[in-house]
Design an enzyme around this catalytic site. Structure first.
Site, short mmCIF file in Angstrom:
data_model
loop_
_atom_site.label_atom_id
_atom_site.label_comp_id
_atom_site.label_asym_id
_atom_site.label_seq_id
_atom_site.Cartn_x
_atom_site.Cartn_y
_atom_site.Cartn_z
N ARG A 162 0.82 -1.21 0.00
CA ARG A 162 0.00 0.00 0.00
C ARG A 162 0.86 1.27 0.00
O ARG A 162 0.54 2.23 -0.69
CB ARG A 162 -0.95 0.00 1.21
CG ARG A 162 -1.95 1.13 1.17
CD ARG A 162 -3.01 0.97 2.24
NE ARG A 162 -2.47 1.06 3.58
CZ ARG A 162 -3.20 0.94 4.68
NH1 ARG A 162 -4.49 0.70 4.59
NH2 ARG A 162 -2.65 1.03 5.87
N LYS A 265 -2.91 6.63 1.57
CA LYS A 265 -2.77 7.29 2.87
C LYS A 265 -1.90 8.54 2.76
O LYS A 265 -0.90 8.71 3.45
CB LYS A 265 -2.20 6.32 3.91
CG LYS A 265 -3.20 5.28 4.37
CD LYS A 265 -2.66 4.41 5.48
CE LYS A 265 -2.63 5.12 6.82
NZ LYS A 265 -4.00 5.33 7.38
N GLU A 301 -16.47 5.85 4.72
CA GLU A 301 -15.61 5.40 5.80
C GLU A 301 -15.55 6.44 6.90
O GLU A 301 -15.89 7.61 6.70
CB GLU A 301 -14.20 5.09 5.31
CG GLU A 301 -13.39 6.31 4.88
CD GLU A 301 -11.91 5.98 4.69
OE1 GLU A 301 -11.09 6.58 5.41
OE2 GLU A 301 -11.56 5.15 3.83
#
Length: 426
Positions: A162, A265, A301
């Site tokens: 990720r 992120k 989310e």
């Protein structure tokens, strides 16, 4: 007196003075990096805390030495009184070491192997890309102990994957998986005494990659830094891990839109969430649950976690393409992926799709998942003037509790890991 090759004389007294000066300078250098955790929480530092790698003039702490840190009984979880961990604000405890690596022209734009150094501040140019343009991202991971005291980490290769597709999205050089995983292990082992005993908490890891090179024009940085620091933590929300949380369905602010960076992120994704989170907490909520930016009909989310909704034997969660796709507006959570697999193996039908507000309101249970929060039951949500509550005698519903116990059991070695997710680092 002895005579050097150049003809100068160096007396024993002079050599002694030089040695003392060197020791004084070394002590001053170590003091400059001393952690600032309140003394009431810290135990006396063992001798190994003075041994670090990567700093001039200090002994090297190789992998063999790091392993002894984790397995030596003297360096077991002795850093603080673990009964006090729940009383400390989450993530505020500073530990002994961090890890640093760089990628720059002088390294031929290749990542160096990570070096363990004393925890402390580091200098950075005011023109650094991370400061001016937010060219940076981070990961969240945890190290925990088994009942036998061994240290385990959870799915580090998924975090490596990720962070690397995030690097590509932000025009930063990806960190090779072997360097990333080894860096995580080395940083955990160097801070082994800060990994709480089983049942007392975990050691939270914060890997970061950012443009540290100076650049005023809007362009990728000329050099980059990879850093990992850690902090022992308890429950993310108030109460115990399965205390139900109260969420506000956010209608004024959006987290991400298609074509943006919602699927990675990136540091820039999080500062804008501070205001809606602050307003929600002032109104008595624990956090906000974001809706889709286009229609505000579908849940996406929480700023810190993914969401799952239970309807009988079917569990639904907002869908995504993954891999940092520009179409994604939610994060491809490592815990999310793990929960999906666990639920399927327990006989639930898991559906990844757009989840409407009405489906949430009509559900039997709902919970959030993430590295920091683990699995948190949702006890109440509010959408404008509509309120939905889930009330269970134990706080969490039966499905939420079952999934929580299974995931944590795998992460801490209480139950067998059929997936090969846990990695023992000592």
């Amino acid at each position: 007196p002895s005579q050097s090759r150049r003809g100068a004389y160096t007396s024993p007294a002079m050599r002694c003075c030089l040695s003392l000066s060197l020791l004084a300078a070394l002590a001053s250098s170590c003091h400059a990096f001393a952690p600032t955790t309140p003394l009431s929480f810290r135990a006396p530092a063992p001798a190994f805390s003075k041994m670090v790698s990567g700093r001039a003039g200090l002994p090297q702490l190789g992998l063999r030495g790091l392993r002894s840190v984790a397995t030596n009984d003297v360096n077991a979880p002795t850093a603080m009184d673990w009964e006090k961990l729940a009383d400390v604000a989450w993530g505020t405890i500073e530990t002994d070491f961090m890890l640093m690596a760089k990628c720059a022209p002088e390294t031929n734009m290749e990542w160096t192997k990570g070096e363990v150094v004393p925890y402390g501040d580091f200098k950075i140019s005011p023109r650094a890309a991370i400061i001016n343009y937010g060219q940076g991202l981070f990961e969240g991971m945890k190290a925990q102990r088994t009942a036998e005291g061994k240290i385990v980490i959870f799915r580090p290769t998924r975090n490596s994957r990720r962070i690397n597709y995030g690097c590509e999205r932000l025009c930063m050089p990806p960190v090779p998986e072997d360097i990333f995983v080894q860096a995580v292990k080395d940083c955990v082992l160097a801070n082994a005494k800060w990994v709480p005993p089983q049942g007392k908490g975990s050691l939270y890891l914060r890997p970061m990659v950012f443009g540290s090179g100076a650049v005023l024009g809007l362009q990728p940085a000329p050099s980059y830094t990879f850093c990992i620091y850690v902090s022992p933590v308890g429950s993310y929300f108030k109460g115990n891990q399965l205390t139900p949380i109260k969420l506000k369905l956010e209608t004024q602010f959006s987290r991400a839109a298609a074509g943006g960076s919602g699927g990675i992120k990136a540091v820039g994704n999080y500062a804008p969430s501070l205001k809606p989170q602050m307003l929600a907490k002032k109104a008595g909520f624990d956090n906000v649950l974001y809706l889709d930016a286009e229609e505000q009909k579908y849940i996406e989310e929480v700023g810190t976690s993914n969401v799952f909704v239970v309807m009988g034997k079917t569990i639904v969660t907002p869908g995504l393409k993954g891999g940092g796709s520009p179409e994604d507006t939610i994060l491809e959570g490592v815990t999310r992926d793990s929960i999906i697999q666990v639920c399927k193996d327990k006989g639930y039908e898991v559906v990844e799709k757009r989840v409407s507000i009405q489906e949430l309101m009509d559900s039997d249970e709902a919970f959030t998942v993430g590295t920091a929060v683990v699995v948190s039951p949702i006890g109440e949500v509010q959408h404008m003037d509509k309120v939905k509550k889930w009330e269970f005698a134990d706080g969490a519903g039966p499905v939420t509790s079952e999934i929580y116990e299974t995931l944590v059991g795998i992460q801490t070695g209480k139950i067998p890991d059929p997936y090969g997710w846990t990695v023992y680092v000592d």
